[in-house]
Design a protein around this motif. Sequence first.
Motif, PDB file in Angstrom:
ATOM      1  N   GLY A  27       0.792  -1.224   0.000  1.00  0.00           N
ATOM      2  CA  GLY A  27       0.000   0.000   0.000  1.00  0.00           C
ATOM      3  C   GLY A  27       0.818   1.265   0.000  1.00  0.00           C
ATOM      4  O   GLY A  27       0.286   2.353   0.219  1.00  0.00           O
ATOM      5  N   GLU A  28       2.115   1.165  -0.267  1.00  0.00           N
ATOM      6  CA  GLU A  28       3.002   2.332  -0.222  1.00  0.00           C
ATOM      7  C   GLU A  28       3.094   3.041  -1.567  1.00  0.00           C
ATOM      8  O   GLU A  28       3.393   4.244  -1.622  1.00  0.00           O
ATOM      9  CB  GLU A  28       4.403   1.897   0.212  1.00  0.00           C
ATOM     10  CG  GLU A  28       4.438   1.223   1.583  1.00  0.00           C
ATOM     11  CD  GLU A  28       5.725   0.461   1.818  1.00  0.00           C
ATOM     12  OE1 GLU A  28       6.569   0.452   0.907  1.00  0.00           O
ATOM     13  OE2 GLU A  28       5.877  -0.118   2.910  1.00  0.00           O
ATOM     14  N   LEU A  29       2.874   2.318  -2.647  1.00  0.00           N
ATOM     15  CA  LEU A  29       3.032   2.866  -3.994  1.00  0.00           C
ATOM     16  C   LEU A  29       1.690   2.803  -4.727  1.00  0.00           C
ATOM     17  O   LEU A  29       1.044   1.751  -4.744  1.00  0.00           O
ATOM     18  CB  LEU A  29       4.075   2.053  -4.766  1.00  0.00           C
ATOM     19  CG  LEU A  29       4.596   2.656  -6.069  1.00  0.00           C
ATOM     20  CD1 LEU A  29       5.504   3.849  -5.772  1.00  0.00           C
ATOM     21  CD2 LEU A  29       5.372   1.601  -6.876  1.00  0.00           C
ATOM     22  N   PRO A  30       1.242   3.901  -5.314  1.00  0.00           N
ATOM     23  CA  PRO A  30      -0.022   3.866  -6.055  1.00  0.00           C
ATOM     24  C   PRO A  30       0.026   2.885  -7.219  1.00  0.00           C
ATOM     25  O   PRO A  30       1.055   2.767  -7.898  1.00  0.00           O
ATOM     26  CB  PRO A  30      -0.174   5.310  -6.560  1.00  0.00           C
ATOM     27  CG  PRO A  30       0.680   6.137  -5.658  1.00  0.00           C
ATOM     28  CD  PRO A  30       1.829   5.262  -5.274  1.00  0.00           C
ATOM     29  N   LEU A  31      -1.065   2.189  -7.432  1.00  0.00           N
ATOM     30  CA  LEU A  31      -1.232   1.335  -8.600  1.00  0.00           C
ATOM     31  C   LEU A  31      -2.224   2.024  -9.527  1.00  0.00           C
ATOM     32  O   LEU A  31      -3.412   2.106  -9.223  1.00  0.00           O
ATOM     33  CB  LEU A  31      -1.755  -0.046  -8.193  1.00  0.00           C
ATOM     34  CG  LEU A  31      -2.098  -0.991  -9.348  1.00  0.00           C
ATOM     35  CD1 LEU A  31      -0.850  -1.360 -10.138  1.00  0.00           C
ATOM     36  CD2 LEU A  31      -2.800  -2.258  -8.838  1.00  0.00           C
ATOM     37  N   VAL A  32      -1.719   2.524 -10.648  1.00  0.00           N
ATOM     38  CA  VAL A  32      -2.544   3.263 -11.611  1.00  0.00           C
ATOM     39  C   VAL A  32      -2.950   2.291 -12.717  1.00  0.00           C
ATOM     40  O   VAL A  32      -2.095   1.794 -13.455  1.00  0.00           O
ATOM     41  CB  VAL A  32      -1.778   4.460 -12.195  1.00  0.00           C
ATOM     42  CG1 VAL A  32      -2.686   5.263 -13.132  1.00  0.00           C
ATOM     43  CG2 VAL A  32      -1.243   5.351 -11.082  1.00  0.00           C
ATOM     44  N   SER A  66      -7.344   5.219 -14.231  1.00  0.00           N
ATOM     45  CA  SER A  66      -6.976   6.065 -15.370  1.00  0.00           C
ATOM     46  C   SER A  66      -7.862   5.720 -16.554  1.00  0.00           C
ATOM     47  O   SER A  66      -8.204   4.555 -16.766  1.00  0.00           O
ATOM     48  CB  SER A  66      -5.506   5.841 -15.728  1.00  0.00           C
ATOM     49  OG  SER A  66      -5.142   6.551 -16.887  1.00  0.00           O
ATOM     50  N   GLY A  67      -8.213   6.729 -17.333  1.00  0.00           N
ATOM     51  CA  GLY A  67      -9.189   6.519 -18.409  1.00  0.00           C
ATOM     52  C   GLY A  67     -10.575   6.716 -17.843  1.00  0.00           C
ATOM     53  O   GLY A  67     -11.167   7.784 -17.983  1.00  0.00           O
ATOM     54  N   ALA A  68     -11.101   5.664 -17.229  1.00  0.00           N
ATOM     55  CA  ALA A  68     -12.323   5.720 -16.411  1.00  0.00           C
ATOM     56  C   ALA A  68     -13.483   6.445 -17.084  1.00  0.00           C
ATOM     57  O   ALA A  68     -14.208   7.202 -16.445  1.00  0.00           O
ATOM     58  CB  ALA A  68     -11.998   6.370 -15.062  1.00  0.00           C
ATOM     59  N   VAL A 116      -9.329   9.472  -9.736  1.00  0.00           N
ATOM     60  CA  VAL A 116      -9.364   9.087 -11.144  1.00  0.00           C
ATOM     61  C   VAL A 116      -8.638  10.109 -12.006  1.00  0.00           C
ATOM     62  O   VAL A 116      -8.623  11.295 -11.712  1.00  0.00           O
ATOM     63  CB  VAL A 116     -10.808   8.907 -11.667  1.00  0.00           C
ATOM     64  CG1 VAL A 116     -11.555   7.853 -10.873  1.00  0.00           C
ATOM     65  CG2 VAL A 116     -11.569  10.221 -11.651  1.00  0.00           C
ATOM     66  N   ILE A 117      -8.051   9.597 -13.068  1.00  0.00           N
ATOM     67  CA  ILE A 117      -7.402  10.426 -14.092  1.00  0.00           C
ATOM     68  C   ILE A 117      -8.240  10.304 -15.346  1.00  0.00           C
ATOM     69  O   ILE A 117      -8.416   9.197 -15.877  1.00  0.00           O
ATOM     70  CB  ILE A 117      -5.972   9.939 -14.376  1.00  0.00           C
ATOM     71  CG1 ILE A 117      -5.116   9.976 -13.110  1.00  0.00           C
ATOM     72  CG2 ILE A 117      -5.331  10.777 -15.473  1.00  0.00           C
ATOM     73  CD1 ILE A 117      -3.752   9.316 -13.273  1.00  0.00           C
ATOM     74  N   ILE A 118      -8.768  11.429 -15.836  1.00  0.00           N
ATOM     75  CA  ILE A 118      -9.618  11.371 -17.027  1.00  0.00           C
ATOM     76  C   ILE A 118      -9.235  12.473 -18.011  1.00  0.00           C
ATOM     77  O   ILE A 118      -8.609  13.472 -17.641  1.00  0.00           O
ATOM     78  CB  ILE A 118     -11.113  11.501 -16.683  1.00  0.00           C
ATOM     79  CG1 ILE A 118     -11.420  12.873 -16.069  1.00  0.00           C
ATOM     80  CG2 ILE A 118     -11.554  10.388 -15.756  1.00  0.00           C
ATOM     81  CD1 ILE A 118     -12.905  13.121 -15.859  1.00  0.00           C
ATOM     82  N   VAL A 137     -15.555  12.281  -5.755  1.00  0.00           N
ATOM     83  CA  VAL A 137     -14.339  11.658  -6.273  1.00  0.00           C
ATOM     84  C   VAL A 137     -13.286  12.725  -6.549  1.00  0.00           C
ATOM     85  O   VAL A 137     -13.599  13.779  -7.103  1.00  0.00           O
ATOM     86  CB  VAL A 137     -14.641  10.863  -7.566  1.00  0.00           C
ATOM     87  CG1 VAL A 137     -13.363  10.281  -8.148  1.00  0.00           C
ATOM     88  CG2 VAL A 137     -15.665   9.765  -7.290  1.00  0.00           C
ATOM     89  N   LYS A 138     -12.040  12.442  -6.193  1.00  0.00           N
ATOM     90  CA  LYS A 138     -10.936  13.363  -6.490  1.00  0.00           C
ATOM     91  C   LYS A 138     -10.525  13.186  -7.944  1.00  0.00           C
ATOM     92  O   LYS A 138     -10.255  12.072  -8.399  1.00  0.00           O
ATOM     93  CB  LYS A 138      -9.751  13.106  -5.564  1.00  0.00           C
ATOM     94  CG  LYS A 138      -8.556  14.012  -5.842  1.00  0.00           C
ATOM     95  CD  LYS A 138      -7.506  13.955  -4.750  1.00  0.00           C
ATOM     96  CE  LYS A 138      -7.998  14.678  -3.513  1.00  0.00           C
ATOM     97  NZ  LYS A 138      -6.921  14.836  -2.498  1.00  0.00           N
ATOM     98  N   LEU A 139     -10.439  14.306  -8.671  1.00  0.00           N
ATOM     99  CA  LEU A 139     -10.190  14.286 -10.110  1.00  0.00           C
ATOM    100  C   LEU A 139      -8.793  14.767 -10.463  1.00  0.00           C
ATOM    101  O   LEU A 139      -8.249  15.669  -9.835  1.00  0.00           O
ATOM    102  CB  LEU A 139     -11.205  15.177 -10.836  1.00  0.00           C
ATOM    103  CG  LEU A 139     -12.678  14.817 -10.689  1.00  0.00           C
ATOM    104  CD1 LEU A 139     -13.544  15.940 -11.239  1.00  0.00           C
ATOM    105  CD2 LEU A 139     -12.984  13.508 -11.410  1.00  0.00           C
ATOM    106  N   MET A 140      -8.233  14.167 -11.515  1.00  0.00           N
ATOM    107  CA  MET A 140      -7.024  14.652 -12.161  1.00  0.00           C
ATOM    108  C   MET A 140      -7.262  14.609 -13.664  1.00  0.00           C
ATOM    109  O   MET A 140      -7.867  13.659 -14.167  1.00  0.00           O
ATOM    110  CB  MET A 140      -5.825  13.780 -11.792  1.00  0.00           C
ATOM    111  CG  MET A 140      -5.440  13.832 -10.326  1.00  0.00           C
ATOM    112  SD  MET A 140      -4.169  12.608  -9.919  1.00  0.00           S
ATOM    113  CE  MET A 140      -5.174  11.113  -9.854  1.00  0.00           C
TER     114      MET A 140
END
Length: 443
Positions: A249-254, A280-282, A299-301, A329-332
């Motif tokens: 749980g230390e590194l994000p899995l995108v 990502s995409g999502a 999410v990354i969109i 939801v937090k957006l990027m």
Amino acid sequence: MKLVIKIFTLIYCWVFTLTLAFADSSLLIKNARIHTVGAQGILDGASILLENDKIKAIGLDLIVPKGTRIIDASNKVVTPGLINPLTQIGLVEVGSVEGTYDAANTWPTYSAAFDVSTAINPYSSLIAFNRIQGLTRAIVTPDPYEPYCVGADICYQANSLFLGQGAFIHLGLSNNLLVKDKIAMYASFGEGASAKIGGSRASALLRFKEAFDDALDYQQHKEAYDKGQRREYSLSKMDLEALLPVVNGELPLVVQVHRAADISALLNLAKSYSLNLVLSGAEEAWIVAKEVAAAQVPVIIDPLDNVPSSFEKFGITLENAARLHKAGVKLMFIADLRSNSHNAYLLRIGAGNAVAYGLPAEEALKAITLNPAQVFGFSEQVGSLEVGKKADLVVWDGDPLEISTSAKYVIIEGEIIPLVSRSTRLRDRYLKLDDELPPAYRY
């Protein structure tokens, strides 16, 4: 008496030298509309004082050291520098030339261990091209598209669900652009993933579980494995090592994913392994927005994407960002992923479009500044304009979310960036050709 005069003279020279040094490193931007994207909110007619590479003060009536360089930003807007959370800047130069493409790994021996930071070209012309448009930081990642195609005829298919690890860079003038390597692990799930893992999404999920179980087992039995006293694993030792911070749980899995049902499956997978998941995409995330929000998964969109180019994107809509935000939801945001090296700066145009379809303007600005910094662990340094943070900011001649707006000043770590790129040099060189062309080519 002479000794006293000499001492005072030395003190005066020392103070004067320090004053000059301080002044040379100080910059004041005044009379601006400042979007801090922080606790101070939006300030009208305000100033921001920079000292060396840090923000020294923000407010209406600042004390300014003598000799400070001053930029009058009347009728202009100041924001934090833009951050694109998913690019291939420095990995791709000319998309149709195979030798300039380092964003994909098809070698079957390694997958999760693939680290793009070692291939980033700090001399890429795309760095200057993007930074003069306001992009100051970026996360460089393996190419998430399946298959990887270079030009019209050369395509590659990765041999694993895991695409490799990304890196965080700044786009300043220094050739040492790397801020941190191994910023996140990248993977794919859906049509493309199932095609190479058994032909079914169920097969792909089994492969994910097998990899995570193997990584956890390897973590507990490293010594036995090194002595050949442990069973064989589905991945190489280097891949297992790379996955350890993911399963801890230390590194994000995108994960690149599109269909609502696939998103739900990933949320369940992440919960069972306590993963730090990022979607990502999502494109269909709005359909399961409540689930995504409850799991606190960002999410990354691409807010401009509204074409259902495959069966897993039938629910795509330009209201995706607004609906996700409404659910919590937090957006990027990114630009068009297919050209996200050459046009990574266009994420601000997508942000503006998201506003047109219902997203609050300040939330759109956060999606291209503060939110990526928070998700990937750099909000203490960048992402908002706050005292003590890195002096990464842009002075715009209008609303930064409007397509006609331009960057007038780009500052990265306190350094004013010349608004020059290979493209501007070519433009200026060939702007007037009447006197240079042979008579036969003149109009």
